[in-house]
Design an enzyme around this catalytic site. Sequence first.
Site, mmCIF file in Angstrom:
data_model
loop_
_atom_site.group_PDB
_atom_site.id
_atom_site.type_symbol
_atom_site.label_atom_id
_atom_site.label_comp_id
_atom_site.label_asym_id
_atom_site.label_seq_id
_atom_site.Cartn_x
_atom_site.Cartn_y
_atom_site.Cartn_z
ATOM 1 C CD GLU B 87 -3.043 1.046 2.278
ATOM 2 O OE1 GLU B 87 -3.269 -0.009 2.908
ATOM 3 O OE2 GLU B 87 -3.566 2.034 2.673
ATOM 4 C CE LYS B 280 -6.527 -1.043 5.466
ATOM 5 N NZ LYS B 280 -5.508 -0.392 4.570
ATOM 6 C CG ASP B 296 0.446 -16.163 11.010
ATOM 7 O OD1 ASP B 296 -0.151 -15.575 10.732
ATOM 8 O OD2 ASP B 296 0.496 -17.406 11.274
ATOM 9 C CG HIS B 393 -4.004 7.292 -0.879
ATOM 10 N ND1 HIS B 393 -3.535 6.494 -0.251
ATOM 11 C CD2 HIS B 393 -4.747 6.575 -2.137
ATOM 12 C CE1 HIS B 393 -3.587 5.112 -0.695
ATOM 13 N NE2 HIS B 393 -4.448 5.387 -1.736
#
Lengths: 444, 444
Positions: B87, B280, B296, B393
């Site tokens: 991202e 998130k 993990d 962004h």
Amino acid sequence: MSIKGSIQGFSKLSKKEKIAWVVDQYLNGDTQASEVLSQHWNVDEKMQQTFDGFSENTLSNYHLPYGIAPNFLINNQWYAVPMVTEESSVVAAASSAAKYWSKRGGIQTKVLGVEKKGQVSFTWSGGHSTLKEHFPQIRTELLKGIQLIESNMQKRGGGVKDVVLLYLGEQLHDVYQLKATFDTCDSMGANFINTCLEQFASTLSNYAQANLADQGRLEVIMSILSNYTDNCVVEARVSCPIDELKVNNDRINHKNLANKFKKAVDIACHDSYRAVTHNKGIFNGIDAVVLATGNDFRAVEACGHAYASRTGKYRSLSECTIHEDQFTFTLTLPLAIGTVGGLTSLHPLAKMSLNILGKPNAKELMQIIAATGLAQNFAAVKSLVTTGIQQGHMKMHLQNIFNQLGADDEEKAYLNEHLDTSKVSHSAVRQLLDAYRTESSSNV
Amino acid sequence: MSIKGSIQGFSKLSKKEKIAWVVDQYLNGDTQASEVLSQHWNVDEKMQQTFDGFSENTLSNYHLPYGIAPNFLINNQWYAVPMVTEESSVVAAASSAAKYWSKRGGIQTKVLGVEKKGQVSFTWSGGHSTLKEHFPQIRTELLKGIQLIESNMQKRGGGVKDVVLLYLGEQLHDVYQLKATFDTCDSMGANFINTCLEQFASTLSNYAQANLADQGRLEVIMSILSNYTDNCVVEARVSCPIDELKVNNDRINHKNLANKFKKAVDIACHDSYRAVTHNKGIFNGIDAVVLATGNDFRAVEACGHAYASRTGKYRSLSECTIHEDQFTFTLTLPLAIGTVGGLTSLHPLAKMSLNILGKPNAKELMQIIAATGLAQNFAAVKSLVTTGIQQGHMKMHLQNIFNQLGADDEEKAYLNEHLDTSKVSHSAVRQLLDAYRTESSSNV
């Protein structure tokens, strides 16, 4: 002047300069490190430039195994599912469950909703009723303000579906939200939604300044999509008569298997400590396909686990029923993903994954991903209630240890034969291998 | 004979045969596809074998950008944090927040607990009181049974800390659990825990058979670790007087910034739709380091989000306070990770990440990861309440679009100058570039 360990203008350095700085400051000048980093670059310089462009301050590429789980029969169509995961057993388990269910009618899936959401949070000092009174007019302005932004998405059949006004309640004094719902078609839609929301925010501020300045002060806090897409949901299901659960060579009776399986899923529905691990297993499958198709696994994870807690208690996302000797296992979860935009066509292997899956649209991909999550969950629970998880897992893990110790094929064969697989450890393998090597060389 | 699209014995095929099958069955025989796959192999054959061994049915490596976020000052020590993410903006945001706080005392972190958990679930038909009565004796046998398995871990200072008996209640008729707590030192500990639990299950069954056969039937359902490690928790914190929040060139007053920032975090504490996105963002940072260090991320995600819902409502993992003009921003989350075992030494770049981080032990790595999550969250919320998320962004995303359209440096410069960055879309860029190229070629 920089203090050792810190730096000004790192992002402005070339890749080689960045590597040199890291090696100098954090790796004691170890030049082998730069070799390892460059060894992971793509041989195609242009393609490497593309990878570098995905993120910032990039030194190299982190390799994750790209594998295939074949034999997925989903709604009567065959798929070979690309999976990206670093965890052993995951692809093997998905493949095995897919094959198992392909002989029992396959996996049935359906999309239950495709709604995306976004929020503009703001403070307003003039009271709820004034705002409510003006909202019909504000709403009209909001929708008018995004007509240009929305036009392409509307051509594809999507766009803004609704905007409502929410008051967040007494705990958050004077905080309100515009909550908008969107259909973003085959794109995940983050950019579209955020662009719309920022325009909403600007329209709202302008409206307040022009029409409400004497009644209160309005300040926008933030405008951003919500990753909690609890109405962008997909279901995957397998079902067969209990009799057909029978498998050759299984050490367990099919009725006992069905009952233990159901009990295991029921435990995950009631006990959060179990539910987290149970759902983690589901996401082993989900994320592997999300990654392989260039989607964002953090968004999918955050939403899925919040959804698992929606009743006030964190629970299993799958459930199992046995009615009149019919065994049914169902997974229901939210999945906001895209098949256009983002990395889906920029990352060469993401693009390939979508090709392998037959260029699915977003709804189709949601179903493929959910089917993979269900298969993963089925394989894990089945293994847990029969042989236990360690047997298969250690077999896979052993191969990693063999490779790490540089065992050749002959040595691997010897180790496989002579290891006590019930108590495998790195040191046990090393000891056995050392002994074998000593003996072999003394026999020369 | 196989039906088209399905196959028997796929895992037994060589890598080239697997690719040939996928290309034949799912890619219309497109031979370019096999070239793309092999282009992503590592040049070092032995290393490629290692990557292939991590998972099953592997065809290639999926490349994710491996980047560095420098200038992390954590507990007065400098770090350059390796991050793996696809991202855009994530690494830039972490770097920027790290630098910002390094000038304000850095990030303070502490480990609040390191306890891991595991469960053996079983049914018992003889009633709770009998089992409770026998449990002291059973417990002794359980601990005795794992002495050999435990010995190495004990030498490192870890092992089984406790085993208790739980009755899951009326809803799950006759279901009980052994719930064990572990200290697995610097390993994530999954293999150790699962091996102990399977031994517990076997000891328990044997005990029941020998001593309780006439009083009821005991059947083990499953034995497995819990990923819900709610007492393996770390905290990261930044704090400074509000006056010092001031930044040059910021369009926002520092007091206003502090208040809007706090309001934004408060909203994420109360509103689940916002909380999911807020968290998130935290995991954008967390997972990037988890991945880069060979851990993990599914385990970390599942646990973290369940923890976010522990009060019965899904909430923000971070919180913000302003007391007597002191701004404090804190992230608290569970993190069960390892710095030995698993892929940590098998994956060459995971190993390198740990080297770059100064070979931390598990507790140190927990703190580095939490600090990265906090920095990520700070950068995201700061950006949301000031410039908005899209400005930064889209700037990043534009570079990807440029690269995809094959723009050279001169063309990029032209596009950067002439694009209306408020309304960027793929088609807008393409149109502008096409026009520029047509004009340039007609000028030749």
